[in-house]
Motif scaffolding. Structure first.
Motif, PDB file in Angstrom:
ATOM      1  N   HIS A   1       4.178  -2.224   5.997  1.00 15.13           N
ATOM      2  CA  HIS A   1       5.269  -1.694   5.184  1.00 15.13           C
ATOM      3  C   HIS A   1       5.136  -2.138   3.730  1.00 15.13           C
ATOM      4  O   HIS A   1       5.356  -1.355   2.806  1.00 15.13           O
ATOM      5  CB  HIS A   1       6.616  -2.136   5.746  1.00 15.13           C
ATOM      6  CG  HIS A   1       6.997  -1.442   7.014  1.00 15.13           C
ATOM      7  ND1 HIS A   1       6.983  -0.079   7.140  1.00 15.13           N
ATOM      8  CD2 HIS A   1       7.385  -1.943   8.215  1.00 15.13           C
ATOM      9  CE1 HIS A   1       7.356   0.257   8.359  1.00 15.13           C
ATOM     10  NE2 HIS A   1       7.601  -0.856   9.038  1.00 15.13           N
ATOM     11  N   ARG A   2       4.765  -3.410   3.518  1.00 11.76           N
ATOM     12  CA  ARG A   2       4.606  -3.883   2.142  1.00 11.76           C
ATOM     13  C   ARG A   2       3.470  -3.130   1.459  1.00 11.76           C
ATOM     14  O   ARG A   2       3.576  -2.745   0.291  1.00 11.76           O
ATOM     15  CB  ARG A   2       4.318  -5.384   2.147  1.00 11.76           C
ATOM     16  CG  ARG A   2       5.494  -6.240   2.607  1.00 11.76           C
ATOM     17  CD  ARG A   2       5.227  -7.698   2.297  1.00 11.76           C
ATOM     18  NE  ARG A   2       6.195  -8.561   2.947  1.00 11.76           N
ATOM     19  CZ  ARG A   2       5.980  -9.246   4.046  1.00 11.76           C
ATOM     20  NH1 ARG A   2       4.791  -9.148   4.661  1.00 11.76           N
ATOM     21  NH2 ARG A   2       6.900 -10.028   4.572  1.00 11.76           N
TER      22      ARG A   2
ATOM     23  N   LEU B   1       4.565   0.359   0.481  1.00 13.50           N
ATOM     24  CA  LEU B   1       5.432   0.360  -0.695  1.00 13.50           C
ATOM     25  C   LEU B   1       4.658   0.024  -1.955  1.00 13.50           C
ATOM     26  O   LEU B   1       4.869   0.631  -3.017  1.00 13.50           O
ATOM     27  CB  LEU B   1       6.571  -0.640  -0.491  1.00 13.50           C
ATOM     28  CG  LEU B   1       7.713  -0.562  -1.512  1.00 13.50           C
ATOM     29  CD1 LEU B   1       8.369   0.813  -1.457  1.00 13.50           C
ATOM     30  CD2 LEU B   1       8.732  -1.653  -1.245  1.00 13.50           C
TER      31      LEU B   1
ATOM     32  N   ASN C   1      14.981   4.862  -4.578  1.00 19.24           N
ATOM     33  CA  ASN C   1      13.729   5.330  -3.974  1.00 19.24           C
ATOM     34  C   ASN C   1      12.747   5.816  -5.023  1.00 19.24           C
ATOM     35  O   ASN C   1      13.131   6.171  -6.146  1.00 19.24           O
ATOM     36  CB  ASN C   1      14.004   6.435  -2.946  1.00 19.24           C
ATOM     37  CG  ASN C   1      14.589   7.692  -3.583  1.00 19.24           C
ATOM     38  OD1 ASN C   1      13.956   8.369  -4.378  1.00 19.24           O
ATOM     39  ND2 ASN C   1      15.821   8.021  -3.214  1.00 19.24           N
TER      40      ASN C   1
ATOM     41  N   GLY D   1       9.022   5.335  -0.884  1.00 16.26           N
ATOM     42  CA  GLY D   1       9.532   4.014  -0.548  1.00 16.26           C
ATOM     43  C   GLY D   1      10.945   3.877  -1.054  1.00 16.26           C
ATOM     44  O   GLY D   1      11.335   4.531  -2.032  1.00 16.26           O
TER      45      GLY D   1
ATOM     46  N   ILE E   1      13.840  -2.901   2.958  1.00 18.63           N
ATOM     47  CA  ILE E   1      13.093  -1.673   2.679  1.00 18.63           C
ATOM     48  C   ILE E   1      13.375  -0.724   3.830  1.00 18.63           C
ATOM     49  O   ILE E   1      12.952  -0.963   4.957  1.00 18.63           O
ATOM     50  CB  ILE E   1      11.580  -1.961   2.560  1.00 18.63           C
ATOM     51  CG1 ILE E   1      11.306  -2.890   1.377  1.00 18.63           C
ATOM     52  CG2 ILE E   1      10.790  -0.667   2.421  1.00 18.63           C
ATOM     53  CD1 ILE E   1       9.895  -3.426   1.347  1.00 18.63           C
TER      54      ILE E   1
ATOM     55  N   GLU F   1      12.670   2.635   3.664  1.00 23.45           N
ATOM     56  CA  GLU F   1      11.665   3.699   3.657  1.00 23.45           C
ATOM     57  C   GLU F   1      10.361   3.145   3.106  1.00 23.45           C
ATOM     58  O   GLU F   1      10.366   2.423   2.106  1.00 23.45           O
ATOM     59  CB  GLU F   1      12.077   4.892   2.795  1.00 23.45           C
ATOM     60  CG  GLU F   1      13.147   5.773   3.383  1.00 23.45           C
ATOM     61  CD  GLU F   1      13.331   7.062   2.591  1.00 23.45           C
ATOM     62  OE1 GLU F   1      12.579   7.287   1.603  1.00 23.45           O
ATOM     63  OE2 GLU F   1      14.232   7.843   2.936  1.00 23.45           O
ATOM     64  N   ALA F   2       9.258   3.473   3.775  1.00 22.39           N
ATOM     65  CA  ALA F   2       7.916   3.173   3.269  1.00 22.39           C
ATOM     66  C   ALA F   2       6.969   4.044   4.087  1.00 22.39           C
ATOM     67  O   ALA F   2       6.492   3.657   5.139  1.00 22.39           O
ATOM     68  CB  ALA F   2       7.569   1.700   3.429  1.00 22.39           C
TER      69      ALA F   2
END
Length: 391
Positions: free
Chosen positions: A19-20, A23, A75, A88, A122, A124-125
């Protein structure tokens, strides 16, 4: 050999690293001068309001609470290359009664309805691919997925991420096929051992390794057929996730649920005013024991439903509506409805400008089935007045 704890820790680190990374790629791409400015857009929404509630418990005790609440989401979305898009988003839920601020890093949501007050995450990603002129698309990562009747209320018996002030999310793979009349969806959802990012209520649990992946299928048409403006069918399948006698029992079964949703509308006069009727019915073939749901004895019920009636543009840019629903004690998928509750809600919506929306709501929820000897059914009355600004 690494221990089970070490393997679990490593898996979680890989999960969050993905996820990181997604993003970071989105942000890096947006800052790269080789991308056209129109291809990347910063946006989001701010929702602020006043909420108040009073509750009567099963023993007759009464309590009340009120606060000022907000949800802020920012976003960044855009095109990486022809056919490739990414997005993201950072989301936070705030309340005047919260105790500090925290960033939520785990894949599962901390509560059945998402973030707690004072938390950010977070939500969204994702990375998406759709070839030019292709009806197929695929999205991978963390995203928002909502499937509700096309009425004023937008309540759902199953998949409905982040309604109201809530912050929830879905991790997985989302396949879509857009035909001329029907759009079909298949979501393969990841469920962490500690839970999901979307609403899946106990005694659904994911300690069994076979429950890591769930499936959601939907097909929808918004091609008008007479007064009918929406038709939708959905299926949710959570393998080895249902603990019929409670989470402490090792026995597991698949939890499967079906819904049918729809909406119809009729003009009222010659202007834009319309009467809209929405509805949804859901059924689950396997349900938990009522002892696990604290609703009595025997097998929990499965049949759940809601219906709504709205007048759109009752005066220009103003809508009003009412919804009533009854959700069985064996229905475990909804963010909008508690299991074993009836709900009646009235709402007013005003959209003075495209970026602004104002809402006011009154709602009552009450338990349906009770164990022998229970003095009162739990009852909750609540209201909110809120404003939403999109940018």
């Amino acid at each position: 050999m690494p221990s089970a704890f070490a393997r679990m820790l490593a898996a979680r680190r890989r999960h969050f690293a993905c996820h990181r990374l997604a993003l970071v790629l989105v942000l890096a791409a947006a800052s790269n001068s080789t991308f056209a400015q129109d291809d990347w857009k910063l946006g989001g929404d701010v929702r602020m309001g006043y909420v108040a509630s009073d509750t009567r418990t099963r023993n007759g005790a009464e309590s009340s609470a009120d606060s000022f609440r907000a949800r802020v989401r920012v976003n960044l979305r855009g095109e990486l290359a022809p056919g490739w898009r990414a997005g993201g988003r950072l989301a936070t839920r705030l309340d005047s009664r919260q105790d500090g601020m925290r960033f939520w890093r785990k894949p599962n949501a901390p509560t059945a309805t998402g973030l707690e007050d004072g938390q950010a995450t977070i939500d969204e990603a994702w990375l998406e691919y759709q070839a030019t002129d292709s009806p197929f698309s695929v999205r991978v990562g963390r995203f928002q997925a909502a499937f509700a009747p096309a009425d004023l209320m937008k309540k759902s018996l199953d998949q409905n991420d982040s309604p109201n002030f809530d912050v929830t999310w879905t991790d997985g793979v989302w396949l879509q096929w857009r035909g001329s009349r029907w759009t079909s969806h298949a979501i393969v959802r990841y469920n962490d051992r500690d839970g999901s990012g979307t609403t899946l209520r106990a005694p659904l649990g994911f300690d069994d390794s076979r429950s890591r992946a769930g499936l959601f299928l939907a097909t929808e048409s918004r091609e008008p057929v007479g007064p009918v403006v929406q038709r939708m069918l959905t299926l949710s399948w959570l393998p080895s996730a249902l603990h019929p006698s409670g989470l402490a029992d090792a026995t597991v079964k698949d939890y499967i649920a079906f819904t049918a949703k729809g909406a119809a509308e009729w003009p009222l006069g010659e202007g834009a005013r319309k009467l809209r009727l929405g509805g949804e019915i859901g059924w689950a073939p396997e349900t938990p024991r009522r002892e696990a749901m604290k609703s009595g004895t025997g097998e929990a019920d499965a049949l759940s439903w809601q219906t709504s009636l709205s007048i759109m543009d009752i005066v220009p840019r103003h809508d009003v509506g009412i919804v009533y629903g009854r959700v069985a004690d064996g229905w475990l998928l909804s963010n909008d409805f508690r299991p074993n509750n009836s709900l009646i809600e009235a709402r007013w919506v005003w959209r003075p400008l495209p970026a602004w929306q104002f809402d006011a709501r009154m709602r009552r929820r009450e338990e349906i089935d009770l164990p022998d000897g229970t003095t009162h059914a739990r009852r909750d009355n609540d209201i909110y007045v809120r404003a939403t600004r999109r940018f």
